[in-house]
Design a protein around this motif. Structure first.
Motif, PDB file in Angstrom:
ATOM      1  N   UNK A 282      47.197  43.109  47.655  1.00  0.00           N
ATOM      2  CA  UNK A 282      46.555  44.234  46.972  1.00  0.00           C
ATOM      3  C   UNK A 282      45.030  44.143  47.051  1.00  0.00           C
ATOM      4  N   UNK A 283      44.363  45.307  47.107  1.00  0.00           N
ATOM      5  CA  UNK A 283      42.900  45.307  47.061  1.00  0.00           C
ATOM      6  C   UNK A 283      42.424  45.116  45.633  1.00  0.00           C
ATOM      7  N   UNK A 284      41.256  44.732  45.354  1.00  0.00           N
ATOM      8  CA  UNK A 284      40.252  44.230  46.288  1.00  0.00           C
ATOM      9  C   UNK A 284      40.554  42.786  46.664  1.00  0.00           C
ATOM     10  N   UNK A 285      40.086  42.344  47.852  1.00  0.00           N
ATOM     11  CA  UNK A 285      40.312  40.959  48.250  1.00  0.00           C
ATOM     12  C   UNK A 285      39.670  39.999  47.237  1.00  0.00           C
ATOM     13  N   UNK A 286      40.422  39.023  46.818  1.00  0.00           N
ATOM     14  CA  UNK A 286      39.907  38.057  45.857  1.00  0.00           C
ATOM     15  C   UNK A 286      40.673  36.739  45.998  1.00  0.00           C
ATOM     16  N   UNK A 287      40.294  35.789  45.209  1.00  0.00           N
ATOM     17  CA  UNK A 287      40.940  34.470  45.290  1.00  0.00           C
ATOM     18  C   UNK A 287      41.874  34.206  44.116  1.00  0.00           C
ATOM     19  N   UNK A 288      42.208  35.230  43.363  1.00  0.00           N
ATOM     20  CA  UNK A 288      43.108  35.053  42.232  1.00  0.00           C
ATOM     21  C   UNK A 288      44.487  34.598  42.703  1.00  0.00           C
ATOM     22  N   UNK A 289      44.856  34.968  43.920  1.00  0.00           N
ATOM     23  CA  UNK A 289      46.153  34.566  44.438  1.00  0.00           C
ATOM     24  C   UNK A 289      46.271  33.047  44.530  1.00  0.00           C
ATOM     25  N   UNK A 290      45.134  32.347  44.730  1.00  0.00           N
ATOM     26  CA  UNK A 290      45.170  30.881  44.768  1.00  0.00           C
ATOM     27  C   UNK A 290      45.593  30.296  43.422  1.00  0.00           C
TER      28      UNK A 290
ATOM     29  N   UNK B 191      43.628  40.526  25.829  1.00  0.00           N
ATOM     30  CA  UNK B 191      42.668  41.264  26.656  1.00  0.00           C
ATOM     31  C   UNK B 191      43.406  42.185  27.642  1.00  0.00           C
ATOM     32  N   UNK B 192      43.990  43.272  27.193  1.00  0.00           N
ATOM     33  CA  UNK B 192      44.731  44.151  28.109  1.00  0.00           C
ATOM     34  C   UNK B 192      43.846  44.810  29.160  1.00  0.00           C
ATOM     35  N   UNK B 193      42.525  44.773  28.978  1.00  0.00           N
ATOM     36  CA  UNK B 193      41.629  45.368  29.978  1.00  0.00           C
ATOM     37  C   UNK B 193      41.714  44.622  31.310  1.00  0.00           C
ATOM     38  N   UNK B 194      42.143  43.361  31.281  1.00  0.00           N
ATOM     39  CA  UNK B 194      42.334  42.603  32.524  1.00  0.00           C
ATOM     40  C   UNK B 194      43.335  43.312  33.413  1.00  0.00           C
ATOM     41  N   UNK B 195      44.358  43.876  32.817  1.00  0.00           N
ATOM     42  CA  UNK B 195      45.409  44.527  33.589  1.00  0.00           C
ATOM     43  C   UNK B 195      44.930  45.801  34.277  1.00  0.00           C
ATOM     44  N   UNK B 196      43.842  46.317  33.847  1.00  0.00           N
ATOM     45  CA  UNK B 196      43.332  47.562  34.438  1.00  0.00           C
ATOM     46  C   UNK B 196      42.349  47.314  35.573  1.00  0.00           C
ATOM     47  N   UNK B 197      41.926  46.088  35.794  1.00  0.00           N
ATOM     48  CA  UNK B 197      40.921  45.788  36.810  1.00  0.00           C
ATOM     49  C   UNK B 197      41.498  45.533  38.195  1.00  0.00           C
ATOM     50  N   UNK B 198      42.761  45.179  38.289  1.00  0.00           N
ATOM     51  CA  UNK B 198      43.370  44.882  39.578  1.00  0.00           C
ATOM     52  C   UNK B 198      44.492  45.873  39.846  1.00  0.00           C
ATOM     53  N   UNK B 199      44.651  46.251  41.114  1.00  0.00           N
ATOM     54  CA  UNK B 199      45.720  47.182  41.487  1.00  0.00           C
ATOM     55  C   UNK B 199      47.092  46.599  41.198  1.00  0.00           C
ATOM     56  N   UNK B 200      47.237  45.289  41.346  1.00  0.00           N
ATOM     57  CA  UNK B 200      48.521  44.646  41.077  1.00  0.00           C
ATOM     58  C   UNK B 200      48.952  44.929  39.652  1.00  0.00           C
ATOM     59  N   UNK B 201      48.056  44.715  38.739  1.00  0.00           N
ATOM     60  CA  UNK B 201      48.371  44.921  37.335  1.00  0.00           C
ATOM     61  C   UNK B 201      48.625  46.394  37.035  1.00  0.00           C
ATOM     62  N   UNK B 202      47.924  47.276  37.747  1.00  0.00           N
ATOM     63  CA  UNK B 202      48.158  48.705  37.520  1.00  0.00           C
ATOM     64  C   UNK B 202      49.579  49.080  37.903  1.00  0.00           C
TER      65      UNK B 202
END
Length: 118
Positions: A94-102, A28-39
């Motif tokens: 990185x924006x947007x604020x989320x809880x993925x970092x947890x 699912x490479x589209x995941x990488x396009x949804x977060x600035x970190x992955x961009x």
């Protein structure tokens, strides 16, 4: 010598999660396009390469454990811990604020515990 029981408790969950995470990013490479970190990362590496790194580390960890190679297991686990650390810091800042970092912080901690036990 690897302390097998103490290592095995963490090795399989850490390696399996890294394997699944890597495969999922590759599929699912589209995941990488949804977060600035992955961009930021995807400007340097392709999604399948990022996923491949996780898969290679997971397989390397499992093989080194089965071969009872403490140095290799330590090296692969340390690299995985560093990657999870980078992801954790990147997700926090990185924006947007989320809880993925947890999620990445949790796997960073499990990887750290595995490094300690090897």
């Amino acid at each position: 010598m690897i302390r097998r029981e103490k290592v095995k408790v963490l090795l399989y969950p850490v390696a399996m999660f890294a394997l699944v995470y890597g495969l999922w990013i590759s599929i699912q490479p589209s995941i990488l396009r949804n977060y600035d970190v992955y961009r930021l990362i995807s400007n340097i590496l392709e999604p399948y390469q990022i996923g491949g790194i996780f898969v290679a580390l997971a397989v390397g960890m499992l093989v080194s454990y089965w071969l009872r190679s403490r140095r290799l297991l330590f090296t692969f686990t340390m690299i995985l811990m560093i990657i999870w650390s980078v992801f954790t810091v990147s997700f926090v800042i990185s924006p947007p604020p989320n809880t993925v970092w947890l999620l990445s912080a949790t796997w960073m901690y499990f990887s750290f515990e595995l490094v300690r036990r090897v």
